[in-house]
Design a protein around this motif. Structure first.
Motif, short mmCIF file in Angstrom:
data_model
loop_
_atom_site.label_atom_id
_atom_site.label_comp_id
_atom_site.label_asym_id
_atom_site.label_seq_id
_atom_site.Cartn_x
_atom_site.Cartn_y
_atom_site.Cartn_z
N GLY A 2 38.17 9.83 22.12
CA GLY A 2 36.98 9.41 23.05
C GLY A 2 36.38 10.53 23.76
N PRO A 3 35.78 10.18 24.97
CA PRO A 3 34.93 11.02 25.84
C PRO A 3 35.84 12.04 26.77
CG PRO A 3 34.65 8.93 26.83
CD PRO A 3 35.58 8.74 25.37
N TRP A 4 37.16 11.84 26.71
CA TRP A 4 38.09 12.63 27.69
C TRP A 4 37.62 14.07 27.97
CZ3 TRP A 4 41.50 12.39 31.25
CH2 TRP A 4 42.24 13.52 31.50
N PRO A 5 37.62 14.90 26.59
CA PRO A 5 37.11 16.17 27.04
C PRO A 5 35.82 16.56 27.65
CG PRO A 5 37.82 15.94 24.79
CD PRO A 5 37.43 14.64 25.47
N TRP A 6 35.05 15.36 27.83
CA TRP A 6 33.51 15.60 28.35
C TRP A 6 33.22 14.79 29.42
CZ3 TRP A 6 35.00 14.75 22.93
CH2 TRP A 6 34.62 15.67 22.38
N LEU A 7 34.08 14.57 30.22
CA LEU A 7 34.12 13.67 31.29
C LEU A 7 32.97 14.02 32.23
CD1 LEU A 7 37.80 12.93 32.66
CD2 LEU A 7 36.18 11.74 30.97
N SER A 8 32.56 15.39 32.39
CA SER A 8 31.62 16.08 33.14
C SER A 8 30.05 15.64 32.84
CB SER A 8 31.81 17.42 33.66
OG SER A 8 31.58 18.46 32.07
#
Length: 423
Positions: free
Chosen positions: A94-100
């Protein structure tokens, strides 16, 4: 070759009230130990890469999903592990590495990750969208459910592209009550959801799947993640409390899924056994295994200090600390920054730095210095008393075997728990 029937595997785990360990790491030493252990026990094992560890951009390990699967299969072949005893999966896809990033940007990256995992041959996909992205005003359960469905749709499309050469479609793990990857920041939490909340989440997510025509994929949802309340901080372990899951049995009776437990690291055997009794059929572990690896390597450094002249030593610990201080992004949210925490925290953020070129070179030198060195047994026992019982005579050092024996301590605990051992 016997075909891997994933749905049947999870159905049997539920019926027999047993479990399978899911090893979440890209550390080759850990994975090699897992393969050796699995071969000896002839047990099913799941190997999963986390989304920040391995992804389409390389992750912190430098591996894409294709690279990771190739590495795992190579280690399996080396150790004689049958592929029908091995499931490769993605943890927190999912989007965890791209939270920013903005929601659109982060979800695009998440879709590329999920697609890459499926096309690489991953068979168990844990879809995790339970995070607020940069421009989200809110991230409520509806948004989480919709994003789970969107990622599953991408996974199904990716499988269509490879289905002509791969007869086994992926299975899915869902659930919004998800502890963050690698341990939570702070004192841990014992908050758990009720059965009513679980069923509400499930119904909402099912409806989102059906909107996208994912009935077939929904039939391949095999597990639901539920926060066990077990957790750990830098120097404390929050134990599992079984009585908080007295209601979970009614959920398991009503739904065809098993429960998946995250953050089980450092729990005692009796706690893991209680989890299995309570219906948790997947026990995920990661930091505990790399912590064991780190313990073994540091013990070898201590032995090196006793046996090798200063100018010829690897100076591995100093190199690791230098790399961590030069690039603090992997630990600064977790640690104050003192040497004790950097080296010995249960979070084991040190695991992010083993792939550094300088660290790899120092580790190689450590192994070279010690390999086949004949030393008093009492010296090895002093630093690795839990894996070497001998205190008399001399022993020839095999660094790799000592590391393997250290990691096995945790693997044996999980194996016993998964077999529903009596404690």
């Amino acid at each position: 070759m016997e075909r891997l029937d994933l749905l049947e595997i999870f159905r049997e785990l539920k019926e027999q009230r047993k479990a399978v360990v899911s090893v979440c790491t890209a550390n080759q030493f850990v994975l090699d130990s897992v393969m050796k252990f699995q071969k000896e026990k002839d047990a099913l094992v799941i190997i999963e890469s986390t989304s920040n560890q391995v992804n389409h951009r390389g992750g912190y390990s430098g591996l894409t999903p294709f690279d990771f699967r190739k590495m795992v299969l190579s280690l399996a072949e080396k150790n004689g592990v049958q592929t029908q005893k091995l499931i490769i999966g993605s943890d927190h896809a999912g989007p965890w590495p791209w939270l920013s990033l903005s929601a659109n940007e982060a979800m695009e990256e998440a879709k590329k990750l999920v697609s890459a995992c499926v096309k690489a041959g991953y068979k168990k996909i844990h879809i995790d969208t339970s995070y607020k992205l940069a421009d989200d005003v809110i991230c409520d359960k509806f948004i989480v459910a919709r994003r789970q469905a969107e990622l599953c749709y991408v996974a199904e499309q990716a499988y269509k592209d490879v289905s002509h050469e791969d007869p086994i479609p992926p299975v899915y793990v869902l659930g919004t009550d998800v502890p963050p990857p690698g341990g939570s920041v702070g004192a841990g939490s014992n908050d758990t959801v009720t059965v009513e909340e679980l069923l509400e989440d499930l119904d909402m997510t099912r409806r989102e799947f059906l909107k996208l025509g994912l009935q077939n994929a929904w039939n391949r949802v095999v597990a639901y993640v539920v926060n066990t309340g077990a957790d750990f901080t830098s120097f404390d372990v929050v134990p599992y409390e079984s009585d908080k899951f007295s209601q979970s049995k009614s959920f398991l009776l009503r739904e065809p899924y098993v429960l998946e437990a995250h953050s089980t690291d450092y729990q005692r055997l009796e706690s893991l056994v209680r989890m299995v009794h309570d219906g948790f059929a997947v026990l995920k572990v990661g930091p505990e295994l790399t912590f064991r690896f780190r313990e073994a390597v540091f013990a070898l450094c201590d032995i090196e200090e006793e046996t090798i002249e200063s100018q010829d030593r690897s100076h591995l610990v100093e190199t690791l600390l230098s790399e961590m201080r030069a690039n603090p992004k992997h630990w600064k949210k977790y640690y104050r920054g003192d040497d004790v925490e950097l080296k010995f925290s249960l979070y084991d953020r040190i695991r992010y730095y083993w792939s550094s070129e300088k660290v790899e070179a120092a580790l190689k030198k450590l192994f070279t210095n010690l390999h086949s060195l004949r030393v008093p047994a009492s010296l090895i026992h002093q630093h690795l008393p839990d894996v070497v019982e001998d205190i008399s005579g001399a022993l020839v050092i095999d660094p790799f075997e000592l590391i393997n024996l250290k990691i096995r301590l945790s693997l044996e605990k999980y194996h016993r728990a998964c077999q529903n051992a009596q404690v």
